[in-house]
Design an enzyme around this catalytic site. Sequence first.
Site, mmCIF file in Angstrom:
data_model
loop_
_atom_site.group_PDB
_atom_site.id
_atom_site.type_symbol
_atom_site.label_atom_id
_atom_site.label_comp_id
_atom_site.label_asym_id
_atom_site.label_seq_id
_atom_site.Cartn_x
_atom_site.Cartn_y
_atom_site.Cartn_z
ATOM 1 N N HIS A 28 7.526 9.010 16.766
ATOM 2 C CA HIS A 28 8.651 7.630 16.533
ATOM 3 C C HIS A 28 10.140 8.436 16.896
ATOM 4 O O HIS A 28 10.798 9.174 15.928
ATOM 5 C CB HIS A 28 8.645 7.330 15.129
ATOM 6 C CG HIS A 28 7.263 6.706 15.028
ATOM 7 N ND1 HIS A 28 6.227 7.568 14.494
ATOM 8 C CD2 HIS A 28 6.922 5.401 14.647
ATOM 9 C CE1 HIS A 28 5.249 6.587 14.384
ATOM 10 N NE2 HIS A 28 5.924 5.533 14.447
ATOM 11 N N HIS A 262 10.741 2.351 19.014
ATOM 12 C CA HIS A 262 10.195 2.782 17.611
ATOM 13 C C HIS A 262 9.375 3.834 17.695
ATOM 14 O O HIS A 262 9.595 4.740 17.008
ATOM 15 C CB HIS A 262 9.743 1.269 16.911
ATOM 16 C CG HIS A 262 9.041 1.717 15.677
ATOM 17 N ND1 HIS A 262 9.566 2.133 14.560
ATOM 18 C CD2 HIS A 262 7.491 1.607 15.664
ATOM 19 C CE1 HIS A 262 8.606 2.222 13.817
ATOM 20 N NE2 HIS A 262 7.313 2.132 14.260
ATOM 21 N N GLU A 426 3.814 -3.524 -11.416
ATOM 22 C CA GLU A 426 2.702 -2.394 -11.301
ATOM 23 C C GLU A 426 2.935 -1.608 -10.100
ATOM 24 O O GLU A 426 2.825 -0.477 -10.187
ATOM 25 C CB GLU A 426 1.178 -3.162 -11.344
ATOM 26 C CG GLU A 426 0.953 -3.758 -12.776
ATOM 27 C CD GLU A 426 1.684 -5.263 -12.662
ATOM 28 O OE1 GLU A 426 2.211 -5.667 -11.808
ATOM 29 O OE2 GLU A 426 1.082 -6.008 -13.741
ATOM 30 N N HIS A 488 -9.145 -11.730 -14.875
ATOM 31 C CA HIS A 488 -8.599 -10.363 -15.607
ATOM 32 C C HIS A 488 -9.885 -9.567 -15.635
ATOM 33 O O HIS A 488 -9.602 -8.345 -16.246
ATOM 34 C CB HIS A 488 -8.279 -10.792 -16.775
ATOM 35 C CG HIS A 488 -6.770 -11.700 -16.832
ATOM 36 N ND1 HIS A 488 -6.430 -12.475 -15.823
ATOM 37 C CD2 HIS A 488 -5.565 -11.161 -17.363
ATOM 38 C CE1 HIS A 488 -5.137 -12.509 -16.027
ATOM 39 N NE2 HIS A 488 -4.786 -11.916 -17.061
HETATM 40 C C1 LIG Z 1 2.915 -0.346 4.378
HETATM 41 C C2 LIG Z 1 3.438 -0.132 5.635
HETATM 42 N N1 LIG Z 1 3.039 -1.111 6.439
HETATM 43 C C3 LIG Z 1 2.931 -0.959 7.787
HETATM 44 C C4 LIG Z 1 3.302 0.436 8.478
HETATM 45 C C5 LIG Z 1 3.424 0.541 9.944
HETATM 46 N N2 LIG Z 1 4.732 0.540 10.522
HETATM 47 C C6 LIG Z 1 5.320 1.902 10.624
HETATM 48 S S1 LIG Z 1 6.939 1.888 10.729
HETATM 49 C C7 LIG Z 1 6.910 0.196 10.908
HETATM 50 C C8 LIG Z 1 8.219 -0.709 10.913
HETATM 51 C C9 LIG Z 1 9.155 -0.029 11.346
HETATM 52 O O1 LIG Z 1 10.421 -0.641 11.191
HETATM 53 P P1 LIG Z 1 11.733 0.134 10.486
HETATM 54 O O2 LIG Z 1 11.248 0.260 9.141
HETATM 55 O O3 LIG Z 1 12.720 -0.801 10.715
HETATM 56 O O4 LIG Z 1 11.687 1.304 11.249
HETATM 57 P P2 LIG Z 1 12.393 1.508 12.577
HETATM 58 O O5 LIG Z 1 11.655 0.825 13.623
HETATM 59 O O6 LIG Z 1 13.826 1.208 12.462
HETATM 60 O O7 LIG Z 1 12.010 2.974 12.921
HETATM 61 C C10 LIG Z 1 5.626 -0.565 10.411
HETATM 62 C C11 LIG Z 1 5.359 -1.810 10.247
HETATM 63 C C12 LIG Z 1 3.621 1.326 7.452
HETATM 64 N N3 LIG Z 1 3.927 2.463 8.079
HETATM 65 N N4 LIG Z 1 3.675 1.119 6.286
#
Ligand SMILES: Cc1ncc(C[n+]2csc(CCOP(=O)(O)OP(=O)(O)O)c2C)c(N)n1
Length: 681
Positions: A28, A262, A426, A488
Site C-alpha cells: 500500500h 491505496h 464487547e 442468548h
Molecule cells: C476490518 C477490515 N475490513 C476491511 C479491510 C480491508 N481494507 C484494507 S484498507 C481498507 C480501507 C482503506 O481506506 P482507509 O482506511 O481510508 O486507508 P487509505 O485508503 O487512506 O490508505 C480496507 C477496506 C481491513 N483491513 N479491515
Amino acid sequence: MSEQLDQQCVNTIRFLSVDMVQKAQSGHPGLPLGAAPMAYVLWTRWLKYNPRNPHWVNRDRFVLSAGHGSALLYSLLYLTGYALSLDDIQQFRQWGSKTPGHPERGHTPGVEVSTGPLGQGMANAVGMAIAEAQLAARYNRAGRALIDHYTYALVSDGDLMEGVAAEAASLAGHLKLGKLTCLYDDNHVTLSAGTDIAFTEDRATRFRAYGWHTIQVADGNDLAAIDNALRQARAVTQRPSLVLIRTHIGYGSPEQDSYKAHGSPLGVDDVRRTKEKLNWPTEPAFLVPDAALAHCREALDRGAKSEGEWDDQLTSYTRAFPELATELKSSLCGELPAGWNAEIPVFPTDAKGLATREASAKIMNAIASKLPALTGGSADLEPSTKTALNGLGDFNPIATTGEDMQGSEGGGWSYAGRNLHFGVREHAMGAIANGLAAHGGVLPYGSTFLIFSDYMRPSIRLAALSHLHVIHVFTHDSIGLGEDGPTHQPIEQLANLRAVPNLTVLRPGDANETAVAWQIALETKTRPVVLVLSRQAVPTLDRNLYASAQGVRHGAYVLKDAVNGDPKLILIASGSEVELIVAAAARLEVEGIAVRCVSMPSWELFDALPVGDRDAVLPPSLHARLAVEAGATQGWHRYVGDAGDVIGVDRFGASAPGKTVLRGFGFTVDNVCLRARALLP
Ligand SMILES: Cc1ncc(C[n+]2csc(CCOP(=O)(O)OP(=O)(O)O)c2C)c(N)n1
C-alpha cells in the site's frame, strides 16, 4: 532544523515505502505518501522511545492502526535505528522477513501491536492509555512520575468507520484519557472509493460529542502546523485528542487522490514520475541520503538519554519506595508474586454445589489482593458474570473515596481503580484488553456472556496471533442458562473458540476445577485464555472419590475409572455436563457395565500432551466412547472416534427454565445411559 533537511527526511520515508511496495509487487503506497509528514514530525519531535530498547517501559506507545500502511512504519523503524536493516526493508512481504505485510507484534522490533483489521489498533491504543493512567495513579508518588508517557495512534478513514473504534473512542472520551492522541490521516479516500460514497458525517463533531478535543490541520504537508497541533494535544490533559490532518492519498503520484493509489504498487513508470514530481532522484531505489539518516538516527542518542534518566529515576524511586518498586517491577515482568495463589479456596464436597461463575468470583477475589497486576471488568454484565474485584476501586476519572455511584465495586473511584467498566461494548472490550496486555504492567481480564464472545472474536483472534496474555471470563455457557432463550444460548461458540490457534479454552466442571482453571489462566503467559463458566449450579465433587482437580492441567483426565479397573466404555464431558456422566456411570456400573469417566475441560491442553499420556486417558483400543457437552457436536468425533457418539446441541435453543431446556435436549442421566448402552457390542 532546515526545511530542506525536513523535506529530505519526509521524502526518504515516502520513497523507501514506495520502493518497498514496488519491489514486493504488493502493498500500500498511498498511505505512506500522504502520511509521511505527520509521521516524521511525531517520530522526530514528540515521540519518546529508545530504538535500542523497544521494550523500555516508559516509552510513548505508537500504534499504526491503519496497518496496511506497514511500509511507513518499517521505514520509520529503520530510519530511527531499530534493529531493522535496509536488507530487511528490501525483503518487505517476503517469506520469513522481518517486514511482513501488516505489522506483527513480537515479530518486528518496535511494532507494538499487530494491526490490519481496521479499528482494532485504535481501540488497542485506548487500552494502552488506560494501562498508563492506571499504573501512574497506582505507582507514581509526589515528584516521582515513574509511569508517564503518551499513547499515539495513526488512524485512517477505515479505522474511524469501524464500530470497534467508535466504541473505544466513546469510552476514551468518558474516561478523559488526556494522554491519548490519534492522528487521523484524513485523505477522503478508502480502498474502493472516495469517502463521499459511504462516509460523510462530520468526524470532528462526532468526536467532540464523545468528549474528545479535536484539532484540524488543513494541509498534511505543513510540518509546522502538525507540530503545533501535537503541542495543543499535549496541552489538553483532560480529553483525548483527535488531530484531523487533511492529506492526499498517493501524494505526488499520478494517481494521487484516487482509490487506485491505496493498495497497489505504483508501477515502474509511476514510481519514476512520482519521484520526479517530488524532486527525488529516480535512481537508485531505496535511496537513504546520509543527512536524512543521520538526522533520523538522532533518535538513538535522544532515546538513550531519556531511558538513562528514567533508569536513574527508577533507582531513586526504588530507594524511596522499595515495596512499591518490587511490586511494580514484578507486574511489569509479568511475574506471579510468591504466594499469589495461597488463598485460593478449596471447595468442600457439596451435592447441590454452586455455579462455576460463583466459584470463579470467590477465586478471583482470593487472588486479586495478592496479584496487583490483575485488572479488568465486564461489558455491563458484572452482576451476572461475577467478575468484580471487591473493594479494589473503580477505574474512572472522577476521584472520590465514596461508593456513591450505582454499580460501584467499592474502594473509591479513580484511575487507581482495578475494576474497569467497559459499558455495553464487547468489541472494544476485547481490543482494549489487548492494548492493556500489550502495554504491560497489568494482567487484564474481560467478561461477558459466552454468546457475546461472537462480538469479540476479531480481538480474541488478534490476541492469540499476537501472543497476548488476556483472560476472558465467559459465563452463561449453554442452553442451561434457560429462560433468556435461543438468542442468548450459545451453541457453536465453544467450537468457534476452539478453532482459534494459540487460544486455550477451559470449561471447568465444578468449583475445584474452576480454581485450577483460573491458575492455568494466570500462569499461561504467551497466549490468551478463555474460561467458560456456568450460570447454573453444579455439584462440587468429592475429591476423595474422584481424582484431583489438578487433572485439569492435562486438559482431560480420568475422573473415576471403572471399579474393576477394566473399562468397556468411556464417558467424556466438560463443564456442567460432568455431573451427568458421573451419575450415569454410577448407574451403569450397577448394571454391571465397567465405565471410565473423563472430565475434559480443555481440548488444547489435552492435545498438547504426549501421545502416550493421551492414550492413557483415552486408550485407542477402547472404541465405545460417548461425549456429552451442551454445545455443537462439531469436533468431538476427534475424541470419540467413528464408533463413538456425542450428545450435543446442533440447533438453536429454546426459552424455558434451564432444567427444562436441558431435559428437552436430552441432557438427562437416562439419555446418557441409553446412548451409552447402544455403543456396547
Ligand atoms: C476490518 C477490515 N475490513 C476491511 C479491510 C480491508 N481494507 C484494507 S484498507 C481498507 C480501507 C482503506 O481506506 P482507509 O482506511 O481510508 O486507508 P487509505 O485508503 O487512506 O490508505 C480496507 C477496506 C481491513 N483491513 N479491515
